[in-house]
Design a protein around this motif. Sequence first.
Motif, PDB file in Angstrom:
ATOM      1  N   LEU A 171     -11.573   1.620 -11.454  1.00 29.37           N
ATOM      2  CA  LEU A 171     -10.899   2.829 -10.976  1.00 29.37           C
ATOM      3  C   LEU A 171     -11.071   3.003  -9.472  1.00 29.37           C
ATOM      4  O   LEU A 171     -10.165   3.495  -8.791  1.00 29.37           O
ATOM      5  N   GLU A 172     -12.215   2.580  -8.955  1.00 24.91           N
ATOM      6  CA  GLU A 172     -12.421   2.641  -7.502  1.00 24.91           C
ATOM      7  C   GLU A 172     -11.459   1.697  -6.790  1.00 24.91           C
ATOM      8  O   GLU A 172     -10.852   2.049  -5.772  1.00 24.91           O
ATOM      9  N   ALA A 173     -11.285   0.493  -7.343  1.00 24.51           N
ATOM     10  CA  ALA A 173     -10.364  -0.477  -6.744  1.00 24.51           C
ATOM     11  C   ALA A 173      -8.917   0.005  -6.844  1.00 24.51           C
ATOM     12  O   ALA A 173      -8.128  -0.144  -5.898  1.00 24.51           O
ATOM     13  N   LEU A 174      -8.553   0.588  -7.974  1.00 27.61           N
ATOM     14  CA  LEU A 174      -7.197   1.113  -8.140  1.00 27.61           C
ATOM     15  C   LEU A 174      -6.931   2.239  -7.148  1.00 27.61           C
ATOM     16  O   LEU A 174      -5.854   2.300  -6.535  1.00 27.61           O
ATOM     17  N   SER A 175      -7.902   3.101  -6.967  1.00 28.94           N
ATOM     18  CA  SER A 175      -7.747   4.207  -6.014  1.00 28.94           C
ATOM     19  C   SER A 175      -7.581   3.682  -4.595  1.00 28.94           C
ATOM     20  O   SER A 175      -6.723   4.154  -3.837  1.00 28.94           O
ATOM     21  N   ARG A 176      -8.396   2.701  -4.229  1.00 27.96           N
ATOM     22  CA  ARG A 176      -8.286   2.124  -2.884  1.00 27.96           C
ATOM     23  C   ARG A 176      -6.917   1.491  -2.670  1.00 27.96           C
ATOM     24  O   ARG A 176      -6.325   1.616  -1.592  1.00 27.96           O
ATOM     25  N   PHE A 177      -6.421   0.805  -3.688  1.00 27.52           N
ATOM     26  CA  PHE A 177      -5.117   0.160  -3.569  1.00 27.52           C
ATOM     27  C   PHE A 177      -4.011   1.189  -3.340  1.00 27.52           C
ATOM     28  O   PHE A 177      -3.176   1.038  -2.442  1.00 27.52           O
ATOM     29  N   VAL A 178      -4.009   2.236  -4.134  1.00 26.62           N
ATOM     30  CA  VAL A 178      -2.981   3.270  -3.992  1.00 26.62           C
ATOM     31  C   VAL A 178      -3.075   3.940  -2.623  1.00 26.62           C
ATOM     32  O   VAL A 178      -2.063   4.138  -1.937  1.00 26.62           O
ATOM     33  N   LEU A 179      -4.284   4.269  -2.206  1.00 23.36           N
ATOM     34  CA  LEU A 179      -4.450   4.941  -0.918  1.00 23.36           C
ATOM     35  C   LEU A 179      -4.098   4.026   0.251  1.00 23.36           C
ATOM     36  O   LEU A 179      -3.611   4.494   1.285  1.00 23.36           O
ATOM     37  N   SER A 180      -4.324   2.723   0.087  1.00 26.74           N
ATOM     38  CA  SER A 180      -4.028   1.796   1.188  1.00 26.74           C
ATOM     39  C   SER A 180      -2.547   1.790   1.530  1.00 26.74           C
ATOM     40  O   SER A 180      -2.170   1.546   2.685  1.00 26.74           O
TER      41      SER A 180
END
Length: 212
Positions: free
Chosen positions: A184-193
């Motif tokens: 979920l941390e990686a998914l959040s970073r991807f979306v925010l990027s």
Amino acid sequence: MREFFAAWLSTLRSPLLPLLRRALSSSSSSSSGGWDDPLSSAAAAVEAHFQAHWSALDAAARQDPAQAVSAGDWRSPLELPFLWVGDLHPSLVTSLLRSLSPSPRLLAATDRVDRRIRAAVPSISDRLRRVQEAFISAEVSGAADVEAFLEELKDVALDANRLRRGVLSELVAAAGGYQAALFLEALSRFVLSMHDPEVLRRFDQCRASPGC
């Protein structure tokens, strides 16, 4: 939807993602992930935030189906290549999880979810195409039913969002505990990027100068 999405991104950026990162840094990879511990609570909040996003897209589909199946004006230019029926393609989520070097057990679960995606995505895409073709044929003959067309578009959008919700829920449940939080941390970073000003600046530079 533009205002909702801006607020949604802002909440994901802070406080949700920092809380999840702090919980990850204070937990071990062997964390059992009981839902009363800080790590699982933070992960559950992030997952619920993504689910709320798709619920909002469902509500938008009921109000304006045509926009719901297209790229909304709130999307960044970097987001556009990753969209399918109005939001991120569900296979991106499994690809992201695979990039985290999951355990054999989690990899097997991801394979099962991928098979579900490969079955559902063509079906939904074909349904959208048939709806479009039927409207074109009816319009040519002067018998187009706009209300029925929009109703079909709404159902397509709802089915696509239902698939996305199910994919995320299945993967989080399969990962569990620390691995679910990392995912979920990686998914959040991807979306925010895809909304990061510096990333978008580089993206715009490359669009203006191909081969950069």
